[in-house]
Motif scaffolding. Sequence first.
Motif, PDB file in Angstrom:
ATOM      1  N   GLN A 144      41.947  10.233  20.025  1.00 27.06           N
ATOM      2  CA  GLN A 144      40.634  10.602  19.498  1.00 27.06           C
ATOM      3  C   GLN A 144      40.625  12.085  19.136  1.00 27.06           C
ATOM      4  O   GLN A 144      40.107  12.485  18.084  1.00 27.06           O
TER       5      GLN A 144
ATOM      6  N   CYS B 175      26.372  25.222  15.675  1.00 26.96           N
ATOM      7  CA  CYS B 175      26.302  23.811  15.265  1.00 26.96           C
ATOM      8  C   CYS B 175      26.013  22.887  16.436  1.00 26.96           C
ATOM      9  O   CYS B 175      25.747  21.710  16.241  1.00 26.96           O
TER      10      CYS B 175
ATOM     11  N   GLU C 180      39.893  15.451  11.059  1.00 27.48           N
ATOM     12  CA  GLU C 180      38.638  15.302  10.321  1.00 27.48           C
ATOM     13  C   GLU C 180      37.968  16.660  10.077  1.00 27.48           C
ATOM     14  O   GLU C 180      37.323  16.869   9.037  1.00 27.48           O
TER      15      GLU C 180
ATOM     16  N   PRO D  21      32.128  17.172  20.329  1.00 22.82           N
ATOM     17  CA  PRO D  21      30.947  16.535  19.734  1.00 22.82           C
ATOM     18  C   PRO D  21      31.157  16.583  18.215  1.00 22.82           C
ATOM     19  O   PRO D  21      30.584  17.441  17.530  1.00 22.82           O
ATOM     20  N   ILE D  22      32.014  15.682  17.727  1.00 21.95           N
ATOM     21  CA  ILE D  22      32.579  15.831  16.380  1.00 21.95           C
ATOM     22  C   ILE D  22      31.516  15.733  15.286  1.00 21.95           C
ATOM     23  O   ILE D  22      31.604  16.436  14.264  1.00 21.95           O
ATOM     24  N   ASP D  23      30.491  14.898  15.508  1.00 19.77           N
ATOM     25  CA  ASP D  23      29.455  14.761  14.474  1.00 19.77           C
ATOM     26  C   ASP D  23      28.755  16.095  14.211  1.00 19.77           C
ATOM     27  O   ASP D  23      28.497  16.470  13.067  1.00 19.77           O
ATOM     28  N   ARG D  24      28.452  16.802  15.285  1.00 18.06           N
ATOM     29  CA  ARG D  24      27.781  18.103  15.133  1.00 18.06           C
ATOM     30  C   ARG D  24      28.667  19.094  14.385  1.00 18.06           C
ATOM     31  O   ARG D  24      28.188  19.888  13.572  1.00 18.06           O
TER      32      ARG D  24
ATOM     33  N   THR E 161      37.113  17.794   6.336  1.00 18.55           N
ATOM     34  CA  THR E 161      35.719  18.090   5.971  1.00 18.55           C
ATOM     35  C   THR E 161      35.608  19.464   5.297  1.00 18.55           C
ATOM     36  O   THR E 161      34.795  19.649   4.388  1.00 18.55           O
TER      37      THR E 161
ATOM     38  N   ASP F  46      39.886  13.831  15.509  1.00 13.63           N
ATOM     39  CA  ASP F  46      38.825  14.839  15.348  1.00 13.63           C
ATOM     40  C   ASP F  46      39.352  16.109  14.673  1.00 13.63           C
ATOM     41  O   ASP F  46      38.698  16.671  13.782  1.00 13.63           O
TER      42      ASP F  46
ATOM     43  N   LEU G  59      31.115  18.322  12.222  1.00 13.35           N
ATOM     44  CA  LEU G  59      31.263  17.911  10.821  1.00 13.35           C
ATOM     45  C   LEU G  59      29.992  18.217  10.024  1.00 13.35           C
ATOM     46  O   LEU G  59      30.060  18.611   8.858  1.00 13.35           O
ATOM     47  N   GLN G  60      28.826  18.047  10.679  1.00 13.44           N
ATOM     48  CA  GLN G  60      27.574  18.434  10.015  1.00 13.44           C
ATOM     49  C   GLN G  60      27.450  19.947   9.898  1.00 13.44           C
ATOM     50  O   GLN G  60      26.771  20.461   8.997  1.00 13.44           O
TER      51      GLN G  60
END
Lengths: 456, 456
Positions: free
Chosen positions: A119, A51, A126, A159-162, A130, A123, A164-165
């Motif tokens: 933070q 990811c 989340e 790199p939480i967005d990566r 997710t 994370d 979660l995606q």
Amino acid sequence: MLRFLSRARSITSSVTQGIRPYSSTPSKAHLVLPGKEEDYPRGFRLSGIHCGVKKTTDADLALLVSDTTDTSAAAVFTQNVFAAAPVLQCKEVLRAHNGQGVRGVVVNSGCANAVTGTQGERDALEMAQTVDRTMAWDPSAPSPHSLVMSTGVIGQNLPIDRILQGIPKAASALATGHDAWLAAAEAIRTTDTFPKLRARTFTLPSGRSYRLAGMAKGAGMIHPNMATMLGIMATDAAISPAALQKALSHACDRSFNAITVDGDTSTNDTLSILANGAAWTNKDASDPLDVSQADFPVFQEQLTDFSAELAQLIVRDGEGATKFVTVHVTNASTFKEAKKAAMAIATSSLVKTALYGQDANWGRILSSIGASGVPMTPKAVSVSFLPANANSSNQGELRLLDQGEPAQVDEEKASAMLAQEDIVIRVSLGAGKEDARVWTCDLSHGYISINADYRS
Amino acid sequence: MLRFLSRARSITSSVTQGIRPYSSTPSKAHLVLPGKEEDYPRGFRLSGIHCGVKKTTDADLALLVSDTTDTSAAAVFTQNVFAAAPVLQCKEVLRAHNGQGVRGVVVNSGCANAVTGTQGERDALEMAQTVDRTMAWDPSAPSPHSLVMSTGVIGQNLPIDRILQGIPKAASALATGHDAWLAAAEAIRTTDTFPKLRARTFTLPSGRSYRLAGMAKGAGMIHPNMATMLGIMATDAAISPAALQKALSHACDRSFNAITVDGDTSTNDTLSILANGAAWTNKDASDPLDVSQADFPVFQEQLTDFSAELAQLIVRDGEGATKFVTVHVTNASTFKEAKKAAMAIATSSLVKTALYGQDANWGRILSSIGASGVPMTPKAVSVSFLPANANSSNQGELRLLDQGEPAQVDEEKASAMLAQEDIVIRVSLGAGKEDARVWTCDLSHGYISINADYRS
């Protein structure tokens, strides 16, 4: 929990049952045992994908889910004061569910989410949320249904967005069987030289058969770093959360908490197990194994033995290790004292360098237990070396100290024994009937190079 | 007591105050500070001779005697369960005399008289008795008047005849002053790369001035072996045995018990002090220093500082050491907790290899204190590196962790600081007002080679 570590090194580890590890071949093809499909527990699906946490294209996100709603979960965590955000998150999930209905494990490698403040806590939460959303698990639950683990660099935010995606991608790749487990075991690696995966089938006194699989990592060393030991197991047995936790704690004391590479304890160490009862019929699931049943001690012993097998792979992958050493302390008053004495030997730099140098240095063994804080009578203590295959017998025993008196050591025999890669040190305290085994490796130039020189 | 070790190695240690150790020159001429005759305590005579314990012609028997009958003595011993025969003998002498009238110290190197059974106990006693006879000390005393120490190979009996024959030779060589102290300091070496000797004069609030001298060794590694730390100090102060023991225990906690090379504790470790009151007039001797006097805390502080200076020489001679590291834990609730946290850092193989690799790896420091068992609040903890000359100020401080938050580290500054041979690690626990310092060295390839490879 102690922490254990491991890192890419020039020597390649070969681990197959009954065959010496640390072959000199650079091939890694034979590092993983071929899995028998029938040994993997039913009702679990897994995946491992890339990811983008790691800069390489290596897999860095693993997902494990149980198909059964009322899956039991249990875990053991690091005792380190600086426990990382995912550890705190796991504890909260287990507490909120009381161990029942926790049915997912999500793991990223490449970043430990440790010492990352609030933070980091957001994370970790989340990540669990997710998984719930992606799997469409009951949104009204008091807490997410997944355990969360992270391993890798510390002091950096995920790199939480990566991630979660990546979770939906991981969910769509979920599959059963050996290849799926292996993909997940690959994805939790940091710098392990091989993925650590085992599976087995066992039968309890009642005649019920279950499957048990597990993977481990141990562990990465990247600057700034801490190594992390992770163990993730799953069984299709039906067992209550309380019984599962009891069995896991018992097993952990005799496996993941009985290995040491250098005696340190990381911030992220986690050992977990999910049990989904998918092996049998609904009747069976409605009658989960509990501590009062005759099946329980056998289940516990199976889990302990399996955990030890998995944990030993971490020692076999120990940084710079050239020896796999079993320290067996016998005739102690209590298991706790036996283990404390064994750990004193297993963590002594002097003992470990002597083993590296193939030196039958019983003075160092004696000194380390003498300073361990375990009460003992010097004149009751005996020390021997044994070949690895004589683990529970006295065949081939080489006496070094006999009830406090130095033995006449056959130096030729000692040299031959210490030239082996697998060595057993047995110490009898002459005080009682309890015993404990711990597993360690030697302390070599390789360890120093891995931990000091790699920036140059 | 912890044990500390040392052994001949290719790199030569240069120890002079304020000058970096570990010069690359092979000469040992400058390893020992030139002694000022006026700093050596009055009323003590010493010698160091060869009697034949060692196979070489090196000195192996040291004798120290006080000319004063009512000399006070105090000692601190190894906590190792396998305490050697000379340790047991010393304890008996101190007990029998209640610390008063113990006026000799006899030391052999080359054989530790450890794990030697009842023969070893007889040998240790006979060494003390022979000193008494040779010096014509009161034969009616309940116990000999000498402390006995041995260091070297373990598991072998002493060549006792050679030692007993050597004692009269050592007695006839007794002399005062620097050369005599140096001869004794040479004779207690096993594989130390230099003799460890210091002397100083100090003045107490009452205006009384005393002299204090001491020697140390740490320590030999010969197969089968254990390293031994020995410290022998003498002062011409007049002080009661109880006050002397109290001051010595306080000093030892902050010096010889605050150093570590590899965390092991030998069977023979002994730190002793004799005080003979020979500095002043009879009036002074009849009014010995006691714990209630205003002079006592200053005497204790002097002894602590001196002990630390002597103890640090052992770390400077640490096996394979390329760094001399001060770990300073501040703002702890108690001294005990501060020291426990400091020792956890100082004994961590990961921290020590990072220092060898000149790696500003605060994660390893954090991990080691987090697993130390000392209660702490993660968000109150700060970690810095400091240059050695900023030991008690913040000048040149490099912040790594600031109240639980990772700091932006100036990598260039970090590299420059870690390239130095002397480094200070400061950790604030943010919990109280107590602090503790311990001293350690790095873990290098040299250590592995010395402890593993020397048989090949």
